[in-house]
Structures are given as structure tokens and as C-alpha cells.
Design an enzyme around this catalytic site. Structure first.
Site, mmCIF file in Angstrom:
data_model
loop_
_atom_site.group_PDB
_atom_site.id
_atom_site.type_symbol
_atom_site.label_atom_id
_atom_site.label_comp_id
_atom_site.label_asym_id
_atom_site.label_seq_id
_atom_site.Cartn_x
_atom_site.Cartn_y
_atom_site.Cartn_z
ATOM 1 N N ASP A 235 0.984 -1.085 -0.037
ATOM 2 C CA ASP A 235 -0.241 0.438 0.392
ATOM 3 C C ASP A 235 1.273 1.077 0.468
ATOM 4 O O ASP A 235 1.761 1.336 0.886
ATOM 5 C CB ASP A 235 -1.062 0.232 1.352
ATOM 6 C CG ASP A 235 -1.606 1.576 1.334
ATOM 7 O OD1 ASP A 235 -1.475 2.104 1.002
ATOM 8 O OD2 ASP A 235 -3.317 0.587 1.734
ATOM 9 N N GLY A 261 -1.755 -4.233 -3.036
ATOM 10 C CA GLY A 261 -1.715 -3.047 -3.055
ATOM 11 C C GLY A 261 -2.607 -2.936 -1.965
ATOM 12 O O GLY A 261 -3.451 -3.333 -1.299
ATOM 13 N N HIS A 262 -2.973 -1.475 -2.192
ATOM 14 C CA HIS A 262 -4.220 -1.021 -0.952
ATOM 15 C C HIS A 262 -5.449 -1.377 -1.435
ATOM 16 O O HIS A 262 -6.051 -1.637 0.237
ATOM 17 C CB HIS A 262 -4.600 0.977 -1.666
ATOM 18 C CG HIS A 262 -5.291 1.708 -1.215
ATOM 19 N ND1 HIS A 262 -4.881 2.295 0.504
ATOM 20 C CD2 HIS A 262 -6.157 2.464 -1.092
ATOM 21 C CE1 HIS A 262 -5.868 2.528 0.922
ATOM 22 N NE2 HIS A 262 -6.944 2.635 0.304
ATOM 23 N N PHE A 263 -6.407 -1.629 -2.462
ATOM 24 C CA PHE A 263 -7.237 -2.303 -3.012
ATOM 25 C C PHE A 263 -7.094 -3.917 -2.604
ATOM 26 O O PHE A 263 -7.505 -4.223 -3.842
ATOM 27 C CB PHE A 263 -8.044 -1.686 -3.757
ATOM 28 C CG PHE A 263 -8.600 -0.297 -3.638
ATOM 29 C CD1 PHE A 263 -10.015 -0.099 -3.265
ATOM 30 C CD2 PHE A 263 -8.230 0.814 -3.934
ATOM 31 C CE1 PHE A 263 -11.070 0.467 -2.784
ATOM 32 C CE2 PHE A 263 -9.046 2.343 -3.450
ATOM 33 C CZ PHE A 263 -10.288 2.133 -3.273
#
Length: 288
Positions: A235, A261-263
């Protein structure tokens, strides 16, 4: 089967997704920026056989109303109060909370205000520690220190289609795993007239969340809620140190870091669903 419903909270329509038997333990799913309950589209069916799952769109996001800024204060306190009204309106009395990104300061406010209602916390890249903030926050910190028109204008770059797609694909080992409708839908909703100013107001108020980090941490220490942190380790905004820090205040917290990552749900929904099912089976009685 997932149902798509709306309820009125303080004169504003709140859209939500609901699945599962209401007699089962409930889970409230709180989305982040720039998304909506759409981000949970693959997770909900993987939990609904065992849990009652409810995923609202916060005001200004997704299919919920986006009231004019002159009539609605876009702050995280206001979002949390609206979500409190939402859980009352749909009859959630006790529930676990899945928090992601913006959903973290919203859900943690709710947990602090009425801790007896929250059976467990699942944090998926939902930060509550300074060490979890990456260097990518420096432009926002400048905006917090000086919310001048120039600094507000500089933050608009976060609202471009390119920036939205980047949030989804950065740190993902294989970009072809990310469904394009995810960031395409977010881009379309961000482009609604006036929504850019709503988002810029929330960016400014994010400083209030950082100021509350000590209070969130005190809640973890004193209440010791069952807590699962399942994060994408790549992230660009919320670092793995933020996930590990939960153990400092809640030694029984469980931490899982995933190569994404983030999602993280876009690429690792199976792993996250399995982690949630196992965690809640161990920590939340079947009658809660």
C-alpha cells in the site's frame, strides 16, 4: 443473495448492500476513498452463508445522496454520526466492523462512542498509527497546515482518473487481476458536479483523524476488542508498520500481510474472506 436497498438517515438516502440471515452474527463493511460498497461485491457472497453482512455507501460516495456542502458538513465526525444513524435505522444492535481507508476513522469513532455494540474489528489497510502513514501524505500535511487555495488546488491531482486507477494497481504483482470497472466506476462518481469539492473538504478534515489516533489507541488498550489486521503490504499510503502497531496496544491482535496494494480485495478476496471467517469463528459467539 445480495439485496440492494436504501434507507433515509437525517433526510438523506443511504444506499446499502445486504446479504445473509439476520439471525447470524452481523458484519458492517465500511468502504474508503474513492470507492463505495461496490468494493465489497466479491467479499459479501463469501461471508453471507455464515454472517449477516451490511455494506453502506457513505454520503458523497457510491449510490448514496451527496448533499450540498452548504447543507451537510463533510467531516469524519459527520460521516460517523450518519453511519450511527444508519445502523440504528437498519436494526443492527451488535456487529463486527470491517474498516478500510476512510472507513477506519469512521468505524473507530463509532466503536469508541458505543463500544458495547462492536463485537470485533477487521482492519484492511485501515490505519490508526502515525507510523502507518507513508511519505505520500506530505502534500496533505501541507494542506492541513495551510488550507490555502493554492494548496487545495494542488490536492486536486488525487481526483484524476489516472490517480484513481493508480490507487488500485500500485503494488499489485499482476495488474490484470484488477477489474477495470472498479476504478472506472469510482472515476465516474468522482466526476459528478460538486463532488470534487466534497472530497477536498474530506481531505482537509482527515487531520482530525490523525489527531484522534491516541484516542483510538486508548480504545484498543482499554477495551481489547478482537482485532484482525489483514493488509496489502505494498500500500503506498498505509504502511505495514501501521498493521503491526495494533499489537502494541492489543497484544492479541492478529496481523496478516498480503502481497498486494491498497485495494487488497481486488486481488486477494479469497484469502481475506478465509481470514475473516476463521477469525470471527474464534472470537465472536454465534449468537452475537
Amino acid at each position: 443473495m445480495v439485496r440492494y436497498r436504501t434507507v433515509v438517515v437525517d433526510r438523506h438516502r443511504v444506499f446499502y448492500r445486504e446479504a445473509g440471515d439476520r439471525w447470524h452474527p452481523s458484519i458492517l463493511l465500511l468502504h474508503g476513498f474513492p470507492s463505495s460498497s461496490h468494493m465489497f461485491r466479491e467479499l459479501i457472497p463469501r461471508l453471507a452463508d455464515r454472517f449477516h453482512v451490511v455494506a453502506p455507501d457513505m454520503p458523497g460516495f457510491g449510490q448514496s445522496d451527496a448533499p450540498d456542502r452548504a447543507r451537510f458538513a463533510y467531516t469524519f465526525d459527520t460521516l460517523a454520526r450518519t453511519m450511527e444513524g444508519f445502523v440504528d435505522a437498519v436494526g443492527l444492535e451488535r456487529f463486527a466492523v470491517y474498516v478500510f481507508d476512510y472507513g477506519a476513522p469512521v468505524g473507530l469513532r463509532m466503536a469508541m462512542w458505543r463500544p458495547e455494540r462492536v463485537t470485533a474489528l477487521v482492519s484492511q489497510n485501515g490505519n490508526a498509527y502515525e507510523e502507518g502513514l507513508s511519505d505520500g501524505w506530505e502534500a496533505l500535511r501541507s494542506y492541513w497546515r495551510d488550507p490555502s487555495p493554492a494548496n487545495r488546488a494542488a490536492i486536486r491531482a488525487v481526483l484524476t482518473p489516472e490517480a484513481t486507477k493508480w490507487q488500485y494497481v500500485h503494488g499489485v504483482p499482476d495488474e490484470t487481476m484488477v477489474a477495470p470497472e472498479s476504478y472506472t466506476l469510482d472515476t465516474a462518481l468522482l466526476a459528478r458536479p460538486g463532488n470534487d469539492e466534497i472530497q477536498l473538504d474530506l481531505f482537509l478534515d482527515y487531520a482530525s483523524n490523525v489527531a484522534l489516533y491516541p484516542s483510538f489507541q486508548e480504545y484498543f488498550r482499554t477495551r481489547q476488542p478482537p482485532l484482525l489486521a489483514v493488509w496489502g503490504r505494498n500500500d503506498p499510503y498505509f504502511l505495514p508498520a501501521g498493521a503491526d502497531a495494533f499489537k502494541r496496544d492489543n497484544p492479541r491482535a492478529e496481523v496478516h500481510l498480503l502481497d498486494t496494494g491498497h485495494f487488497a480485495l481486488e486481488t486477494h478476496v479469497e484469502e481475506i474472506a478465509a481470514a475473516i471467517r476463521g477469525f470471527l469463528a474464534r472470537t465472536v459467539p454465534a449468537d452475537q
